[in-house]
Structure formats: C-alpha cells, structure tokens
Enzyme design. Structure first.
Site, mmCIF file in Angstrom:
data_model
loop_
_atom_site.group_PDB
_atom_site.id
_atom_site.type_symbol
_atom_site.label_atom_id
_atom_site.label_comp_id
_atom_site.label_asym_id
_atom_site.label_seq_id
_atom_site.Cartn_x
_atom_site.Cartn_y
_atom_site.Cartn_z
ATOM 1 N N TYR A 137 3.068 0.935 7.477
ATOM 2 C CA TYR A 137 2.967 2.178 8.046
ATOM 3 C C TYR A 137 2.650 1.927 9.374
ATOM 4 O O TYR A 137 1.940 1.423 9.939
ATOM 5 C CB TYR A 137 1.453 1.973 7.318
ATOM 6 C CG TYR A 137 0.790 2.872 6.137
ATOM 7 C CD1 TYR A 137 1.769 2.286 5.036
ATOM 8 C CD2 TYR A 137 1.372 4.293 5.756
ATOM 9 C CE1 TYR A 137 1.741 2.491 4.272
ATOM 10 C CE2 TYR A 137 0.877 4.512 4.711
ATOM 11 C CZ TYR A 137 1.482 4.019 3.747
ATOM 12 O OH TYR A 137 1.734 4.807 2.333
ATOM 13 N N LYS A 177 7.059 -7.122 -4.331
ATOM 14 C CA LYS A 177 8.404 -6.707 -4.751
ATOM 15 C C LYS A 177 8.592 -7.867 -4.109
ATOM 16 O O LYS A 177 9.741 -8.064 -3.092
ATOM 17 C CB LYS A 177 9.143 -5.088 -3.977
ATOM 18 C CG LYS A 177 10.479 -5.631 -4.679
ATOM 19 C CD LYS A 177 10.522 -5.025 -5.421
ATOM 20 C CE LYS A 177 12.095 -4.491 -5.132
ATOM 21 N NZ LYS A 177 13.047 -3.891 -7.315
ATOM 22 N N ASP A 181 8.754 -1.978 -9.154
ATOM 23 C CA ASP A 181 9.597 -1.035 -10.458
ATOM 24 C C ASP A 181 8.635 -0.790 -11.615
ATOM 25 O O ASP A 181 8.289 0.174 -11.973
ATOM 26 C CB ASP A 181 10.883 -1.808 -10.065
ATOM 27 C CG ASP A 181 11.078 -1.835 -9.088
ATOM 28 O OD1 ASP A 181 11.056 -3.219 -8.044
ATOM 29 O OD2 ASP A 181 12.677 -1.877 -8.715
ATOM 30 N N ASP A 235 -0.269 2.905 -2.101
ATOM 31 C CA ASP A 235 -0.160 4.515 -2.009
ATOM 32 C C ASP A 235 0.234 5.080 -2.778
ATOM 33 O O ASP A 235 0.250 6.073 -3.045
ATOM 34 C CB ASP A 235 0.504 4.630 -0.425
ATOM 35 C CG ASP A 235 0.009 6.072 0.050
ATOM 36 O OD1 ASP A 235 -0.699 6.830 -0.516
ATOM 37 O OD2 ASP A 235 0.751 6.054 0.977
ATOM 38 N N ASP A 279 -0.690 7.591 -6.185
ATOM 39 C CA ASP A 279 -0.597 8.825 -6.561
ATOM 40 C C ASP A 279 0.117 9.361 -8.417
ATOM 41 O O ASP A 279 -0.492 9.525 -8.325
ATOM 42 C CB ASP A 279 0.419 9.601 -5.166
ATOM 43 C CG ASP A 279 -0.540 9.650 -3.775
ATOM 44 O OD1 ASP A 279 -2.445 9.700 -4.036
ATOM 45 O OD2 ASP A 279 -0.239 9.765 -3.341
#
Length: 355
Positions: A130, A183, A216, A240, A244
């Site tokens: 971010y 990841k 993933d 984030d 969602d």
C-alpha cells in the site's frame, strides 16, 4: 464512553446516522453513558477547509475512546499536495492501527457456500504494497519513465510480529487455530520474514495450532472448505482481498464488520466503500458499520475490563442477526425491502425488546 463519528463521503452520512441511532437506543437500554460527537472529513472539508482530513480531527482522535469512520471516496480526491489525504490510510499509519480485524460468518439463506464459515481475518494494516502508507516520506510507488511504474512492498519484523500477536490472542478465545497466509514460494524474502515472525509469536501460544497456506490455495479453500479456518493472519494486500472474498461468500460485503485496532486506539469502519451512485437514496445497507460499532464496543470493553460494554456489544450483534434472520426485514441489496432508516429502526426495535 466518548465516540467520535466521522461521516465521510457518499453513503457515509446515511449509514453513520443509522449507526448513531442504533447506539443511542443501545445506550438507553443498557446504560453505557455514550457521548457521540461528529466531525466532518472528506469532500465536505476539502471544499470548506482545503483538506479531506483536518488537523482538528487528528488532534481529537487520541482524546476519545473510539472512532466510527464512514466510507470515503478517496478515488475522487486530488493529490495529497492539493489536500487529498485518504483518511482511512492516514489514521492507520499515524495511530499505528496495525491490525485490521474482519470476522466473516455465513448466514442461512444468504451464503452461497455449501459448508459453514465462521472465521476472522487479521490483516496487517500499515505496510505491504500500500504505497500511500508504507514509506516514512514520499510514496512507495513511482515511475522512472513514462512507460515504467514500480511499486515497493514493505514487510517488517515489527509489523509482522504485532499483527501475529493480535491474531493469536484472538484465536485463543475462539477455536485455537491460526492459519498464516503468504506467497513465500515467490516473495521469498518478504513473506519468509513474515512467516519467521509469526512462528516466533506462535511459541508464546502453545495452546494455539499454527499452519500456513499459500494465498492461492487459501482463496480456493475459502470456497471449498471454509470450515477449516478459525483465524487467518496475513499481510496487507492479501488480507484486503481475502476478507472481501470471504464476506461475499458468507452473504455480502455489506454484512461484514471491521475494526482497525492498535494498542491504544480503535477505529470502526465498514468493509465496503462509499457507493456514491446510491448516496442520498436511503437504500444503503448499514449492517457492516453497525456491526463494526459493536466490535468497537467489545474492543474497548475487553481493553478496559468493562463487562457492560462487552455485554452491550453482544446485544447489538445479536439484535442485528435477529433482524437479518427474517427476509422481510433485510435491506434491498440482500433480497429484502427495507431502506437504510427502516433497517436501523428494525435493529432498534430488536434491542428494545431483547430479553
């Protein structure tokens, strides 16, 4: 308890008004001695004061016991130099609100899942990819030439350790399992640093199980086997996106509560955006912000060992769930007929008549 209400942009004023009304009824029912104070931010103050986040707001936040932040239309803001500061990101960094806590629970008749979901995603809130908040000075995103854009991902031992601590503390009061999502197979340095710190914290919680998943696979398992998760801890962008996804799978993004918590300050904030296309029509679903306000009360109650606040939070959440249980008292976006004000009144009625 003093609560600062920042209405924000778009549907923000409508859903913060609905949330404030519900809190006032809750206060009358259980005697919390709430003192609600409102200050403007966003496009309103950009026009009147030349900034979307006035200094008066920033000075007031540490003086109150909690903040309710309405959605903001930061896509519409000008540059920071022209007064366009994203209040959401700025509050997280300035007040070190390092843990974004987002519960997701499936509801009968609303979820598309075949197996039940009851999990909490704890997302690191101040760094990662971010670019508007991951640098001390300047931006973490830049263009060396017109045809190249670069973005820097920031992961620190401190940021990873403290969000892990928040996740393990939460899991200890639930089903005692934490899943670290990463990841590390590709982001070998930054995500292995994150995992290193999570594993260090895990040593202080021997009663809590720790496993890890590549992001993933985590995205797929939220659909296929959501019941395998209790508390998920992850970095900023992954959290984030996954939160969602989880909210939509469980029923709707408009149903997910959320708080941004630090050691001293907590900000309640709906998971969804400002939806300017439906602003002023009295059709926005205020559930997310109302549940976020309940989380704020619970956070303050546990921090201050105030059982009355904890019970009030539970009553507010149960009242919302009772209203959502009946299709006739749901808002239009989830198949009901109620508008913003009518839904808030239904929650108020549920509070007044609760046993």
């Amino acid at each position: 308890m003093k609560i600062l209400v920042l209405p924000g942009d778009g549907i923000g004023p409508e859903i913060t008004a609905a949330t404030t009304k519900v809190l006032q009824v809750l206060d009358a029912r259980v005697g919390l001695n709430l003192k609600l104070e409102a200050l403007d931010i966003g496009l309103v103050t950009l026009k009147s004061q030349g900034t979307t986040l006035p200094d008066t707001v920033m000075k007031r936040i540490p003086e109150v016991d909690g903040v309710i932040l309405g959605p903001v239309s930061h896509y519409e803001y000008p540059s920071r130099q022209e007064g366009g500061i994203n209040p959401s990101g700025e509050l997280r960094v300035k007040f070190e609100l390092y843990a974004n806590i987002r519960p997701c629970r499936s509801r009968e008749g609303l979820t598309i899942l075949r197996k039940p979901m009851d999990l909490v995603i704890v997302r690191e809130n101040t760094e990662g990819f971010y670019s508007d908040r991951n640098m001390f000075a300047g931006s973490g995103e830049f263009m060396p030439d017109p045809d190249m854009a670069l973005s820097i991902r920031k992961v620190t031992a401190k940021g990873s350790a403290r969000v892990a601590w928040a996740a393990f503390t939460l899991a200890r009061g639930r089903r005692k399992k934490v899943t670290a999502v990463h990841k590390a197979n590709v982001l070998k340095l930054s995500d292995n640093l994150f995992l290193r710190e999570v594993r260090k914290v895990a040593q202080d919680f021997p009663d809590v199980e720790l496993d890890d998943l590549i992001v993933d696979a985590a995205a797929a398992h939220l659909i296929r086997t959501p019941d395998r998760f209790d508390v998920i801890v992850t970095t900023n962008m992954f959290g984030d996106i996954l939160s969602d996804e989880a909210s939509e799978l469980s029923g709707s993004l408009g149903l997910g509560g959320s708080i941004n918590a630090g050691d001293e300050i907590c900000v309640a904030q709906a998971q969804h955006g400002s939806a300017p296309d439906i602003a002023g029509k009295n059709i926005a679903n205020p559930t997310s912000l109302i549940l976020s306000a309940a989380m704020l009360l619970d956070w303050r109650g546990r921090r201050d060992a105030n059982e009355n606040l904890i019970r009030a939070a539970a009553l507010l959440e149960a009242s919302v769930e009772m209203v959502l249980d009946h299709p006739a008292t749901r808002t239009r976006d989830i198949g009901g007929t109620l508008g913003t004000d009518a839904f808030a009144e239904a929650v108020c009625s549920s509070i007044r008549t609760a046993n």
